[in-house]
Design an enzyme around this catalytic site. Structure first.
Site, PDB file in Angstrom:
ATOM      1  N   GLN A 152      -0.269  -7.899  10.656  1.00 26.26           N
ATOM      2  CA  GLN A 152      -0.871  -8.335   9.398  1.00 26.26           C
ATOM      3  C   GLN A 152      -1.778  -9.534   9.610  1.00 26.26           C
ATOM      4  O   GLN A 152      -1.855 -10.093  10.706  1.00 26.26           O
ATOM      5  CB  GLN A 152       0.243  -8.688   8.411  1.00 26.26           C
ATOM      6  N   HIS A 177      -3.566 -12.973   7.024  1.00 28.61           N
ATOM      7  CA  HIS A 177      -3.649 -13.640   5.724  1.00 28.61           C
ATOM      8  C   HIS A 177      -5.058 -14.182   5.517  1.00 28.61           C
ATOM      9  O   HIS A 177      -5.715 -14.617   6.467  1.00 28.61           O
ATOM     10  CB  HIS A 177      -2.656 -14.786   5.632  1.00 28.61           C
ATOM     11  N   GLU A 224       0.190 -20.727   8.052  1.00 25.16           N
ATOM     12  CA  GLU A 224       1.614 -20.957   8.262  1.00 25.16           C
ATOM     13  C   GLU A 224       1.887 -21.420   9.691  1.00 25.16           C
ATOM     14  O   GLU A 224       0.997 -21.401  10.547  1.00 25.16           O
ATOM     15  CB  GLU A 224       2.404 -19.676   7.971  1.00 25.16           C
ATOM     16  N   HIS A 234      -1.311 -11.226  13.347  1.00 20.45           N
ATOM     17  CA  HIS A 234      -0.003 -11.624  13.860  1.00 20.45           C
ATOM     18  C   HIS A 234       1.093 -10.663  13.392  1.00 20.45           C
ATOM     19  O   HIS A 234       0.918  -9.899  12.440  1.00 20.45           O
ATOM     20  CB  HIS A 234       0.345 -13.048  13.407  1.00 20.45           C
ATOM     21  N   ARG A 270      -1.639  -5.978   5.246  1.00 23.50           N
ATOM     22  CA  ARG A 270      -1.069  -5.201   6.353  1.00 23.50           C
ATOM     23  C   ARG A 270      -2.157  -4.383   7.050  1.00 23.50           C
ATOM     24  O   ARG A 270      -2.951  -3.710   6.408  1.00 23.50           O
ATOM     25  CB  ARG A 270       0.023  -4.255   5.861  1.00 23.50           C
TER      26      ARG A 270
END
Length: 325
Positions: free
Chosen positions: A96, A98, A115, A172, A192
């Site tokens: 996936q 972001h 993150e 990642h 995804r």
């Protein structure tokens, strides 16, 4: 009034989840628990205070009631800006990516997400997928269509104590046999790319828009400052959050920063946190929120703490330069 806050655990079942958290906690429901949202102000998953006079209040309510005292003089967010999770991956997560804030702003209800991960436990030969492996966008698209994506992703073996920064745009996935602590922007936006035939929705159009093929995996080395009772290490610093590690041998004394809150997550060992009117046991995987206006507190024991917060970039850089100059 402002003291270290502990929240009830919010458990989320996932098809890739496991039961490893049973080794650390006694309140897990049955099923494959993939995520524990331990400090969250997400609308559908609000953390609820477990201890003290504020017990029963949600984190969102506290931000509305005490925005400055909780968040700090220098944190101007209207909502709580971070989200702390514990993730237990028994099986492979989807591959996936972001979006950043700018891209996500084009889609109502979505938000950017950067993150970082601290590996709490990992089986032998456990790995993460981080970044692509020397391929062009067209080659990567073709590999997805032909289900040959494994040839074009970068697998990184990991062990307990490793730290990784996952910037928005970096492809990642968490591999099987890993439990980690994740600090991130308060967002649940995920695109995804590949899901191993599990039938869940893919988001290839958006994913290809935001994947940065130049970004690559790099385990963080940290910069350690040694003290008599504890070591303090800087690991991640960006405009969304900072991640530091406190390796406490005996005790660590501090108080609220006034400028910002801190999330303290135990990633190894156990101990206690105490303040004028109370104390809490700190077990591995526990998190406490230190409000900006909290009074003095002491963390005692032999334990390692992941400290997460919204930084003052210039102040942090000056602190680091003072160490290395």
């Amino acid at each position: 009034m402002f003291y270290p806050l502990k929240f009830n655990h919010l458990y989320i079942e996932k098809i890739w989840g496991g039961t490893r958290l049973n080794n650390y906690r006694d309140d897990l429901p049955p099923g494959k628990i993939g995520e524990s949202w331990d400090v969250s102000a997400q609308s559908e998953n609000q953390s609820v205070v477990k201890n003290g006079k504020l017990a029963g209040k949600t984190l969102g309510q506290l931000v509305e009631m005490y925005p400055v005292q909780l968040l700090g003089d220098a944190v101007t967010a209207e909502e709580f800006p971070l989200l702390l999770k514990i993730i237990d991956a028994q099986a492979q997560l989807s591959i996936q990516v972001h979006p950043d804030d700018e891209y996500a702003a084009n889609y109502p209800g979505e938000a950017g997400k950067t993150e970082a991960w601290y590996i709490i436990d990992a089986e032998e030969d456990a790995y993460l997928i981080i970044g692509t492996s020397d391929c062009s966008e067209s080659e990567f698209k073709k590999a997805i269509q032909n289900e040959e994506i494994s040839e074009y992703v970068n697998k990184v073996k990991v062990k307990k104590g490793d730290v990784f920064f996952i910037k928005a745009g970096l492809l990642h996935a968490i591999g099987p046999g890993i439990m980690l602590a994740e600090i991130q922007q308060s967002s649940d936006t995920t695109y995804r790319v590949y899901d191993y035939g599990r039938g869940r929705e893919l988001h290839l159009g958006k994913a290809m828009d935001v994947i940065d093929f130049k970004l690559q995996a790099r385990k963080r080395q940290g910069l350690k400052i040694a003290n008599s009772d504890y070591d303090y290490s800087y690991y991640c610093l960006n405009d969304k959050f900072a991640l530091d590690i406190l390796d406490i041998r005996t005790e660590y004394k501090a108080s609220g920063d006034r400028d910002r809150f801190y999330i303290m997550t135990v990633v190894e060992g156990k101990g206690k946190i105490s303040w004028a009117n109370g104390e809490l046991d700190l077990l591995e995987t526990d998190s406490v929120l230190i409000p900006a206006y909290a009074d003095e507190f002491t963390i005692s024991g032999a334990l390692k703490i992941m400290k997460s917060y919204v930084p003052d970039l210039e102040k942090n850089r000056k602190n680091i330069l003072q160490v290395i100059e």
